[in-house]
Write an enzyme that holds these catalytic residues in place. Structure first.
Site, short mmCIF file in Angstrom:
data_model
loop_
_atom_site.label_atom_id
_atom_site.label_comp_id
_atom_site.label_asym_id
_atom_site.label_seq_id
_atom_site.Cartn_x
_atom_site.Cartn_y
_atom_site.Cartn_z
N ASN A 112 19.16 -5.31 40.48
CA ASN A 112 18.79 -5.17 38.92
C ASN A 112 19.84 -4.63 38.34
O ASN A 112 20.40 -4.84 37.33
CB ASN A 112 17.56 -4.53 38.67
CG ASN A 112 16.15 -5.16 38.69
OD1 ASN A 112 16.14 -6.28 37.79
ND2 ASN A 112 15.46 -5.21 40.03
N ARG A 167 11.38 7.63 42.68
CA ARG A 167 11.04 8.95 42.28
C ARG A 167 10.27 9.03 41.11
O ARG A 167 10.61 8.55 40.03
CB ARG A 167 12.27 9.94 42.39
CG ARG A 167 12.85 10.47 43.60
CD ARG A 167 13.88 11.25 43.11
NE ARG A 167 13.65 12.51 42.59
CZ ARG A 167 13.07 13.49 43.36
NH1 ARG A 167 12.89 13.47 44.63
NH2 ARG A 167 12.74 14.82 42.74
N ASN A 223 11.94 1.32 32.68
CA ASN A 223 11.60 1.16 33.89
C ASN A 223 11.39 -0.51 34.15
O ASN A 223 10.79 -1.11 33.12
CB ASN A 223 10.40 1.95 34.54
CG ASN A 223 10.17 1.69 36.03
OD1 ASN A 223 11.07 1.55 36.60
ND2 ASN A 223 9.06 1.59 36.25
N HIS A 241 9.09 -2.71 36.57
CA HIS A 241 8.02 -2.77 37.63
C HIS A 241 7.84 -4.29 37.93
O HIS A 241 7.58 -5.33 37.36
CB HIS A 241 6.77 -2.26 37.14
CG HIS A 241 5.94 -1.98 38.19
ND1 HIS A 241 5.91 -1.20 39.26
CD2 HIS A 241 4.80 -2.60 38.45
CE1 HIS A 241 5.00 -1.22 40.04
NE2 HIS A 241 4.24 -2.16 39.67
N ASP A 250 6.95 6.99 30.48
CA ASP A 250 6.12 8.32 29.75
C ASP A 250 5.93 9.06 30.85
O ASP A 250 6.15 8.86 32.08
CB ASP A 250 5.10 8.17 28.87
CG ASP A 250 4.00 7.23 29.45
OD1 ASP A 250 3.80 7.37 30.81
OD2 ASP A 250 3.08 6.69 28.61
N ASP A 279 4.23 4.38 35.70
CA ASP A 279 4.16 2.80 35.50
C ASP A 279 3.33 2.45 34.15
O ASP A 279 2.63 1.38 34.07
CB ASP A 279 3.67 1.73 36.62
CG ASP A 279 4.63 2.32 37.51
OD1 ASP A 279 5.76 2.30 37.57
OD2 ASP A 279 4.19 1.75 38.94
C1 GRF Z 1 12.44 -4.25 41.76
O1 GRF Z 1 11.51 -5.12 42.22
C2 GRF Z 1 11.94 -3.29 40.73
O2 GRF Z 1 11.00 -4.07 39.98
C3 GRF Z 1 11.11 -2.26 41.59
O3 GRF Z 1 12.12 -1.96 42.86
C4 GRF Z 1 12.87 -3.12 42.89
C5 GRF Z 1 14.05 -2.78 42.70
O4 GRF Z 1 15.13 -3.97 43.23
N1 GRF Z 1 11.19 -1.06 40.72
P1 GRF Z 1 16.29 -3.78 43.41
O5 GRF Z 1 17.16 -2.53 43.89
O6 GRF Z 1 16.84 -3.83 41.82
O7 GRF Z 1 17.17 -4.99 43.84
#
Ligand code: GRF
Length: 199
Positions: free
Chosen positions: A14, A90, A106, A108, A140, A144
């Protein structure tokens, strides 16, 4: 130009998608710093290779409040406007969240509020849902749970494994995270209760 602080714990795909979108001009922001709480996180190398500031702040064995104060100080030192959790494994303390009010996002890998917490893709398969997806939300004090900025739906196929489903969701994660960051840093939204209204 708004400055992003990206928090990671592992692979960092990401983060890479965000960095790519900035490099190609699709996202008008800059990465002020990438911080990992794990020394072995691959994305620290990726960040350095891109000429970005990459900092390792190991969290193992540290008291949450103490760690979060160090983390907040590092983000402030880099003049971060928006904190983006990108696979940061974390929980953040209330003190940290207060440091960056409405300025922590975030991502998810499920359509929240379904399947919060760990192994969301496994949870979706175990429940045998037909559709899952991903969610970008404000952080918050609850896990999640903050106001949702963008979601994307992803079909679950009969033959899916955690790996195939995760890969299909990840493609959408890479798209909507940058889109959500763009909306938030441009201030094109208003939070009304739980609702994030795009303006
Ligand atoms: C992703 O699936 C994200 O939604 C979740 O942790 C994973 C992280 O993947 N919170 P990356 O480290 O960004 O490849």
């Amino acid at each position: 130009m708004k400055r992003l602080g990206i928090l990671v714990s592992g692979r960092g795909s990401n983060f890479e998608a965000i960095a790519r979108n900035i490099a190609t001009g699709q996202l008008d922001a800059e990465v002020a710093v990438v911080i990992s709480n794990r020394a072995e996180a691959r994305c620290l190398d990726t960040a350095l290779a891109r000429g970005l500031n990459a900092v390792c702040l190991p969290s193992k064995g540290l008291d949450r409040e103490v760690y979060d104060r160090t983390l907040a100080a590092e983000l402030h030192r880099h003049g971060v406007d928006l904190v983006c959790l990108a696979g940061f494994m974390r929980l953040l303390s209330a003190g940290f969240i207060r440091e960056f009010p409405d300025r922590i996002l975030n991502i998810h890998p499920s359509l929240l509020p379904s399947f919060p917490g760990l192994d969301a893709q496994h949870q979706a398969l175990a429940h045998a849902v037909k559709i899952t997806g991903c969610t970008v939300h404000f952080v918050d004090q609850h896990l999640d749970a903050g106001p949702i900025v963008i979601q994307a739906a992803v079909p679950v196929l009969d033959l899916d494994t955690v790996e195939t489903l995760s890969a299909r969701i990840l493609t959408q994660e890479h798209r909507i995270y940058s889109e959500a960051i763009g909306i938030v840093i441009a201030g094109k939204y208003r939070v009304q209760g739980r609702r994030v209204l795009l303006t």
